[in-house]
Motif scaffolding. Structure first.
Motif, PDB file in Angstrom:
ATOM      1  N   ARG A  38       0.541  -1.009  -0.098  1.00 38.75           N
ATOM      2  CA  ARG A  38       0.306  -0.158  -0.064  1.00 38.75           C
ATOM      3  C   ARG A  38       0.866   1.501   0.373  1.00 38.75           C
ATOM      4  NH1 ARG A  38      -1.220   4.371   0.054  1.00 38.75           N
ATOM      5  NH2 ARG A  38      -3.088   5.030   1.033  1.00 38.75           N
ATOM      6  N   VAL A  39       1.966   1.481   0.911  1.00 34.55           N
ATOM      7  CA  VAL A  39       2.784   2.535   0.635  1.00 34.55           C
ATOM      8  C   VAL A  39       3.171   2.807  -0.289  1.00 34.55           C
ATOM      9  CG1 VAL A  39       2.596   3.092   3.663  1.00 34.55           C
ATOM     10  CG2 VAL A  39       4.456   1.874   2.620  1.00 34.55           C
ATOM     11  N   LEU A  40       4.038   1.832  -0.325  1.00 33.46           N
ATOM     12  CA  LEU A  40       4.805   1.617  -1.664  1.00 33.46           C
ATOM     13  C   LEU A  40       4.220   2.175  -3.152  1.00 33.46           C
ATOM     14  CD1 LEU A  40       6.188  -1.745  -1.555  1.00 33.46           C
ATOM     15  CD2 LEU A  40       7.812   0.173  -1.177  1.00 33.46           C
ATOM     16  N   ALA A  41       3.042   1.842  -3.402  1.00 37.01           N
ATOM     17  CA  ALA A  41       2.440   2.118  -4.221  1.00 37.01           C
ATOM     18  C   ALA A  41       2.104   4.168  -4.467  1.00 37.01           C
ATOM     19  CB  ALA A  41       0.492   1.636  -4.332  1.00 37.01           C
ATOM     20  N   GLU A  42       3.086   4.490  -3.529  1.00 34.27           N
ATOM     21  CA  GLU A  42       2.746   5.585  -3.591  1.00 34.27           C
ATOM     22  C   GLU A  42       4.042   5.949  -4.493  1.00 34.27           C
ATOM     23  OE1 GLU A  42       0.727   6.424   0.338  1.00 34.27           O
ATOM     24  OE2 GLU A  42       2.739   6.765   0.543  1.00 34.27           O
ATOM     25  N   SER A  43       5.347   5.346  -4.339  1.00 33.60           N
ATOM     26  CA  SER A  43       6.426   5.780  -4.573  1.00 33.60           C
ATOM     27  C   SER A  43       6.319   4.583  -5.829  1.00 33.60           C
ATOM     28  CB  SER A  43       6.883   5.700  -3.703  1.00 33.60           C
ATOM     29  OG  SER A  43       7.103   6.322  -2.408  1.00 33.60           O
TER      30      SER A  43
END
Length: 471
Positions: A23-28
């Motif tokens: 989920r947080v990797l999808a931001e970057s």
């Protein structure tokens, strides 16, 4: 949307830690790929890769808050799907056979089975346009540059007939494969050595069964009934209303004790709990499943932050970094906190392994000390007991006793146990005064029972009980 750091990130493992990392990797990253050996899509039952998934799970209050932050509307969506929720301090908690005074904390308990909770998170992650799942694929290993200084991908082998080994390239690879992680072996083979490990052997068992109640009024509106295991009463249980109008019961035993799986033996073990509440409910309930056992030998913390060298482009989190005694319900919440730590590192650029592992070590410190300190309160558990641990365990025993009389102590304790506040919150002068005023064990508290009606569980006798009451 954050600035893109690379084309692809790979997450090894599709359980809660892996999903939150994705989920947080999808931001970057332009693309995030989750790889898991199990089938994931549409699965709402326990998976082979998560053997503990059949047993009662706790999502601590801080974990619920983070899920709500990462997936706005998550809690209301779970409620709409039939997952019961309630206030953490208003559950029916027992320590040493005495009930804590209920207290409204404002902290939400999401009472779902692990597979159901995971499926809701997975659905939200899979809906992200740049996240994809590779299911039913073995993780063979990681790939590196020629000098082994950087991880540049992963090798996988799909289960489909005729499949051959594939290599997935990536700028960042995350190991979220759980306590069976192969990273120590991979690092050793690459010349980095294995991380040190801290182990505390508790040998806990969960024996679980699903029920349907003929009349839910027997619960008196309570979401959960939890006689928590303590040295004075080492047999415990977690009984919770869950989705679809069902109830889940996990009977716990420590130090090798375990509830039988046959119906009569399971019921008799429930009868041996220090309080009769659960036995009186399930003796007339309809079993919907056979009893199943999960055994957990030891809490394990892998000290990646202490390695002198670590390959670039590779991070470890979740149970692959630290696996806790499940009785404290910390695993999913720690994984959520680690996901926030990953997000913070990503805002500064490509995460650097040493700094990331140092930071998640700080995240792990408090729950690890809480869990290990609790386990070391059992005299039979091996491990050093410095003055800090002995004083802490003595004070927590007084907190439990005080909470049976003072709902404000219950409220403070639940905020700490829910990882919303640090343990130092229990040491504030006003709270210490409440604890010392009310912390004398009750003379009327029921003695823990065994099959014969005396003692407190395995390897205990009258002297153990007297000592527990005198503590």
């Amino acid at each position: 949307m954050s600035q893109r750091l690379g084309h692809r990130a790979i997450v090894l493992g599709g359980s809660m830690a892996g999903l939150l990392a994705a989920r947080v990797l999808a931001e970057s990253f332009a693309e995030v790929v989750i790889v898991d050996r199990d089938e994931l899509t549409g699965v709402t039952t326990a998976r082979r890769g998560v053997p503990q998934g059949r047993h009662v799970h706790g999502l601590l209050a801080r974990g619920q808050q983070i899920l709500e932050e990462l997936f706005p509307g998550f809690t209301s969506g779970a409620t709409a799907a039939g997952i019961p929720t309630g206030d953490l301090g208003e559950l029916r908690w027992f320590f040493g056979g005495a009930r804590l005074k209920p207290s409204t904390t404002g902290l939400i308990c999401v009472s779902a089975t692990r597979p159901m909770l995971e499926s809701h998170v997975r659905a939200r992650v899979a809906a992200l346009p740049n996240v994809s799942l590779i299911e039913r694929a073995d993780i063979v290993g990681i790939t590196t540059t020629r000098d082994n200084s950087r991880v540049i991908g992963a090798r996988i082998h799909r289960h489909a007939k005729g499949s051959t080994e594939e290599v997935l390239d990536a700028e960042l690879v995350i190991d979220a494969t759980g306590r069976g992680s192969r990273t120590p072996v991979w690092l050793d083979e690459l010349g980095y050595g294995r991380p040190d490990e801290d182990r505390v052997k508790i040998n806990i068992s969960y024996t679980s069964r699903i029920y349907r109640l003929a009349d839910e009024s027997v619960l008196n509106g309570d979401l959960s009934i939890n006689p928590v295991a303590t040295p004075a009463a080492p047999r415990g249980a977690f009984f919770s209303r869950i989705e679809d109008g069902k109830c889940a019961l996990s009977l716990t035993g420590v130090l090798g004790d375990s509830a039988p799986t046959d119906p009569d033996g399971f019921l008799e073990y429930a009868r041996s709990l220090p309080v009769p509440d659960i036995y009186e409910i399930i003796r007339d309930a309809e079993p919907l499943s056979d009893a199943v056992v999960y055994r957990y030998l030891a809490s394990v913390r892998r000290r990646y932050e202490r390695l002198a060298r670590f390959p670039k482009g590779f991070l470890v989190l979740g149970d692959a970094a630290c696996s806790f005694n499940p009785a404290y319900g910390q695993g999913m919440t720690v994984a959520a906190l680690e996901a926030l730590t990953l997000r913070e590192h990503l805002t500064r650029g490509m995460p650097e392994a040493a700094g990331f592992h140092q930071d998640i070590s700080r995240v792990i410190d408090v729950p690890w000390d809480m869990a290990v300190g609790g386990d070391l309160s059992y005299p039979q558990v091996e491990g050093p007991r410095p003055l800090k641990v002995r004083i802490g365990n003595a004070y927590v025993a007084k907190v439990h006793a005080a909470a049976t009389r003072d709902p404000e102590v219950t409220r403070a304790f639940m905020r700490v146990a829910g990882m919303v506040e640090a343990p130092t919150a229990l040491m504030r002068p006003s709270m210490m005064l409440r604890v010392l005023r009310n912390g004398k064990p009750s003379e009327s508290a029921p003695l823990p029972r065994t099959d014969s009606g005396t003692g407190s569980g395995p390897d205990s006798g009258p002297d153990d009980v007297r000592a527990a009451r005198a503590a």
